[in-house]
Write a protein that holds these residues in place. Structure first.
Motif, PDB file in Angstrom:
ATOM      1  N   GLN A   1       0.833  -1.213   0.000  1.00 29.64           N
ATOM      2  CA  GLN A   1       0.000   0.000   0.000  1.00 29.64           C
ATOM      3  C   GLN A   1       0.862   1.254   0.000  1.00 29.64           C
ATOM      4  O   GLN A   1       1.960   1.278   0.554  1.00 29.64           O
ATOM      5  CB  GLN A   1      -0.915   0.014   1.220  1.00 29.64           C
ATOM      6  N   SER A   2       0.321   2.300  -0.637  1.00 33.89           N
ATOM      7  CA  SER A   2       1.042   3.576  -0.668  1.00 33.89           C
ATOM      8  C   SER A   2       0.072   4.711  -0.973  1.00 33.89           C
ATOM      9  O   SER A   2      -1.076   4.477  -1.347  1.00 33.89           O
ATOM     10  CB  SER A   2       2.108   3.548  -1.768  1.00 33.89           C
ATOM     11  N   GLY A   3       0.572   5.928  -0.841  1.00 31.08           N
ATOM     12  CA  GLY A   3      -0.139   7.065  -1.410  1.00 31.08           C
ATOM     13  C   GLY A   3      -0.099   6.921  -2.927  1.00 31.08           C
ATOM     14  O   GLY A   3       0.545   6.015  -3.454  1.00 31.08           O
TER      15      GLY A   3
ATOM     16  N   LEU B   1      -2.401  -5.444  -4.111  1.00 29.56           N
ATOM     17  CA  LEU B   1      -1.950  -4.070  -4.350  1.00 29.56           C
ATOM     18  C   LEU B   1      -2.980  -3.097  -3.786  1.00 29.56           C
ATOM     19  O   LEU B   1      -4.189  -3.359  -3.836  1.00 29.56           O
ATOM     20  CB  LEU B   1      -1.781  -3.818  -5.849  1.00 29.56           C
ATOM     21  N   SER B   2      -2.509  -1.963  -3.274  1.00 29.08           N
ATOM     22  CA  SER B   2      -3.414  -0.914  -2.805  1.00 29.08           C
ATOM     23  C   SER B   2      -2.724   0.423  -3.047  1.00 29.08           C
ATOM     24  O   SER B   2      -2.218   1.062  -2.122  1.00 29.08           O
ATOM     25  CB  SER B   2      -3.730  -1.122  -1.320  1.00 29.08           C
ATOM     26  N   VAL B   3      -2.668   0.780  -4.320  1.00 29.77           N
ATOM     27  CA  VAL B   3      -1.890   1.953  -4.724  1.00 29.77           C
ATOM     28  C   VAL B   3      -2.760   3.016  -5.404  1.00 29.77           C
ATOM     29  O   VAL B   3      -2.247   3.944  -6.019  1.00 29.77           O
ATOM     30  CB  VAL B   3      -0.724   1.555  -5.665  1.00 29.77           C
ATOM     31  N   GLY B   4      -4.078   2.856  -5.273  1.00 30.05           N
ATOM     32  CA  GLY B   4      -4.976   3.893  -5.736  1.00 30.05           C
ATOM     33  C   GLY B   4      -5.372   3.794  -7.196  1.00 30.05           C
ATOM     34  O   GLY B   4      -5.296   2.726  -7.808  1.00 30.05           O
TER      35      GLY B   4
ATOM     36  N   PHE C   1      -6.601  -6.625  -5.281  1.00 27.15           N
ATOM     37  CA  PHE C   1      -6.456  -5.162  -5.271  1.00 27.15           C
ATOM     38  C   PHE C   1      -7.469  -4.578  -4.300  1.00 27.15           C
ATOM     39  O   PHE C   1      -8.642  -4.942  -4.321  1.00 27.15           O
ATOM     40  CB  PHE C   1      -6.686  -4.603  -6.683  1.00 27.15           C
ATOM     41  N   LEU C   2      -6.989  -3.675  -3.469  1.00 27.90           N
ATOM     42  CA  LEU C   2      -7.884  -2.959  -2.544  1.00 27.90           C
ATOM     43  C   LEU C   2      -8.021  -1.518  -2.988  1.00 27.90           C
ATOM     44  O   LEU C   2      -7.019  -0.820  -3.151  1.00 27.90           O
ATOM     45  CB  LEU C   2      -7.308  -2.936  -1.120  1.00 27.90           C
ATOM     46  N   LEU C   3      -9.247  -1.091  -3.189  1.00 26.51           N
ATOM     47  CA  LEU C   3      -9.519   0.298  -3.553  1.00 26.51           C
ATOM     48  C   LEU C   3     -10.880   0.644  -2.959  1.00 26.51           C
ATOM     49  O   LEU C   3     -11.925   0.338  -3.534  1.00 26.51           O
ATOM     50  CB  LEU C   3      -9.541   0.444  -5.083  1.00 26.51           C
ATOM     51  N   LYS C   4     -10.873   1.270  -1.807  1.00 28.59           N
ATOM     52  CA  LYS C   4     -12.152   1.521  -1.144  1.00 28.59           C
ATOM     53  C   LYS C   4     -12.941   2.596  -1.886  1.00 28.59           C
ATOM     54  O   LYS C   4     -12.347   3.569  -2.362  1.00 28.59           O
ATOM     55  CB  LYS C   4     -11.915   1.985   0.292  1.00 28.59           C
ATOM     56  N   HIS C   5     -14.250   2.434  -1.941  1.00 26.95           N
ATOM     57  CA  HIS C   5     -15.053   3.487  -2.584  1.00 26.95           C
ATOM     58  C   HIS C   5     -15.239   4.669  -1.623  1.00 26.95           C
ATOM     59  O   HIS C   5     -15.688   5.725  -2.050  1.00 26.95           O
ATOM     60  CB  HIS C   5     -16.385   2.931  -3.131  1.00 26.95           C
TER      61      HIS C   5
HETATM   62  N1  SAH Z   1      -3.822   5.507  -1.924  1.00 30.76           N
HETATM   63  C1  SAH Z   1      -4.499   4.258  -1.701  1.00 30.76           C
HETATM   64  C2  SAH Z   1      -4.463   3.829  -0.255  1.00 30.76           C
HETATM   65  C3  SAH Z   1      -5.228   4.764   0.636  1.00 30.76           C
HETATM   66  S1  SAH Z   1      -4.938   4.665   2.377  1.00 30.76           S
HETATM   67  C4  SAH Z   1      -5.904   4.367  -2.236  1.00 30.76           C
HETATM   68  O1  SAH Z   1      -6.306   5.441  -2.649  1.00 30.76           O
HETATM   69  O2  SAH Z   1      -6.609   3.377  -2.281  1.00 30.76           O
HETATM   70  C5  SAH Z   1      -6.035   3.369   2.802  1.00 30.76           C
HETATM   71  C6  SAH Z   1      -7.374   3.756   3.407  1.00 30.76           C
HETATM   72  O3  SAH Z   1      -7.213   4.495   4.589  1.00 30.76           O
HETATM   73  C7  SAH Z   1      -8.252   4.655   2.573  1.00 30.76           C
HETATM   74  O4  SAH Z   1      -8.874   3.921   1.570  1.00 30.76           O
HETATM   75  C8  SAH Z   1      -9.217   5.224   3.601  1.00 30.76           C
HETATM   76  O5  SAH Z   1     -10.414   4.476   3.656  1.00 30.76           O
HETATM   77  C9  SAH Z   1      -8.464   5.067   4.914  1.00 30.76           C
HETATM   78  N2  SAH Z   1      -8.250   6.381   5.561  1.00 30.76           N
HETATM   79  C10 SAH Z   1      -7.575   7.448   5.099  1.00 30.76           C
HETATM   80  N3  SAH Z   1      -7.647   8.479   5.971  1.00 30.76           N
HETATM   81  C11 SAH Z   1      -8.368   8.047   7.010  1.00 30.76           C
HETATM   82  C12 SAH Z   1      -8.819   8.644   8.236  1.00 30.76           C
HETATM   83  N4  SAH Z   1      -8.520   9.905   8.560  1.00 30.76           N
HETATM   84  N5  SAH Z   1      -9.567   7.892   9.080  1.00 30.76           N
HETATM   85  C13 SAH Z   1      -9.871   6.611   8.775  1.00 30.76           C
HETATM   86  N6  SAH Z   1      -9.507   6.004   7.642  1.00 30.76           N
HETATM   87  C14 SAH Z   1      -8.764   6.705   6.770  1.00 30.76           C
END
Ligand code: SAH
Length: 341
Positions: A104-106, A133-136, A154-158
């Motif tokens: 994972q990364s920014g 992968l969790s790279v956006g 792959f993890l990409l939260k909505h």
């Molecule tokens: N750049 C990647 C990884 C994001 S960080 C991407 O865009 O998918 C992973 C997760 O952390 C985010 O998807 C978000 O749900 C969570 N996150 C970020 N800031 C947060 C916060 N202040 N409180 C709780 N969860 C947070």
């Protein structure tokens, strides 16, 4: 309808209306958690999957309003792990017993398609270790190439299913683009994870119901649901932390609706209350494994500093924790669970 009847209906039909979900979110949690726990046992068994997560860069091009890594945060010291450092780190995690590594990364364009490809191929040489992968948000071609190279998941939260809230909190992107990426990932055959935060400004119980329905529509194999935790160096610093009870209820309803997904107890949840989501439908836990000097800097939200233990010591602690409530630690990769229809 009574809560009990709604729960039974959701279990039977894997469907619910927004109103029904809202009623469960407002109601008592006892039966909800018991029902989710039973379904977790039925579909996932007693095994808990441990995932090693390597947060390999905190550079980010994005302006996610809730996140401490946002581009404009000048207080944070930025770091990047070299490809070689990442691969060595995966090797250490593998040696300690981990069968899955989450990278994972920014959103950091330093890691080009080719660089990530090389990292994936080098990891595959280490052994049978699943790569998440969790790279956006990236181009379709990036996702396609990495799948070919051997990335498994792959993890990409909505983040939120309300397009207005989404667009407000993500000035660099759009809800449409996020969904497009998620659909590409599914189409390419990734075991795909989405998820959302509880307690974002402007969110209502209806929004949370829509979040759960979106997970169902996307038919995700994994879903991370965690409370929003305000970060002092962001514009949302005066907001409240999301409710952990509401988070657990959302996890439980997701288990009832979708049945099979891997549901982690999120770090944010552990951080905010030390609550145990394993009794509410969860079956996965992640542990950071990157060097401690980097962990401190990957501050998406504030968290207490732990003592500096080795990867193996930390893994043993989680294993003991899981055994302490009668569950077992899986020694498999913990791939997606398929339900025969
Ligand atoms: N750049 C990647 C990884 C994001 S960080 C991407 O865009 O998918 C992973 C997760 O952390 C985010 O998807 C978000 O749900 C969570 N996150 C970020 N800031 C947060 C916060 N202040 N409180 C709780 N969860 C947070």
């Amino acid at each position: 309808m009574e809560d009990k009847a709604i729960i039974e209906k959701i279990i039977r039909s894997s469907n619910a209306s927004i109103e029904e979900i809202v009623q469960l979110l407002e109601g008592d949690e006892k039966l909800l958690f018991e029902s989710a726990d039973k379904l977790r046992s039925k579909y996932c068994g007693e095994e808990v999957h441990l995932r090693a997560i390597i947060e390999f860069s905190n550079h980010c091009r994005c302006d996610c309003q809730y996140c401490g890594l946002q581009r404009l945060n000048e207080k944070i010291k930025r770091y990047r792990m070299s490809p070689n450092e990442i691969v060595q780190n995966v090797k250490e995690a593998h040696d300690a017993g981990y069968k899955t590594v989450v990278l994972q990364s920014g959103e950091d364009s330093y890691y080009t398609r080719e660089i990530i490809s090389d990292i994936i191929r080098d990891i595959k040489k280490i052994g049978d270790i699943a790569i998440t992968l969790s790279v956006g948000e990236r181009d379709y071609e990036d996702y396609a190439q990495w799948k070919k190279d051997g990335a498994d998941r792959f993890l990409l939260k909505h983040e939120t299913a309300d397009p207005n809230i989404y667009d407000m909190l993500h000035p660099h992107s759009s809800f449409e683009r996020r969904l497009q990426c998620l659909r590409w990932l599914k189409e390419l055959g990734y075991q795909t994870g989405s998820g959302f935060m509880i307690g974002l400004p402007g969110q209502s119980l209806e929004t949370i119901a829509m979040d759960i329905l979106l997970l169902s529509e996307l038919d995700v194999e994994m879903a991370g649901i965690g409370p929003f935790i305000p970060h002092p160096d962001t514009g949302l610093n005066h907001e409240n932390t999301g409710s952990s009870l509401l988070t657990l209820k959302a996890v439980a309803i997701t288990r009832l609706m979708l049945k099979r997904p891997h549901l982690p107890t999120t770090t944010a949840l552990e951080v905010s209350t030390g609550t145990n989501a394993f009794c509410a439908g969860a079956n996965v836990i992640m542990r950071k494994v990157e060097p401690h000097r980097y962990r401190r800097l990957y501050e998406i939200y504030p968290k207490p500093e732990g003592s500096e233990k080795t990867i193996l010591e930390e893994r043993r602690e989680v294993v003991d924790y899981i055994k302490s409530f009668g569950r077992v630690v899986s020694d498999s990769r913990g791939d997606a669970i398929e339900i025969k229809k």
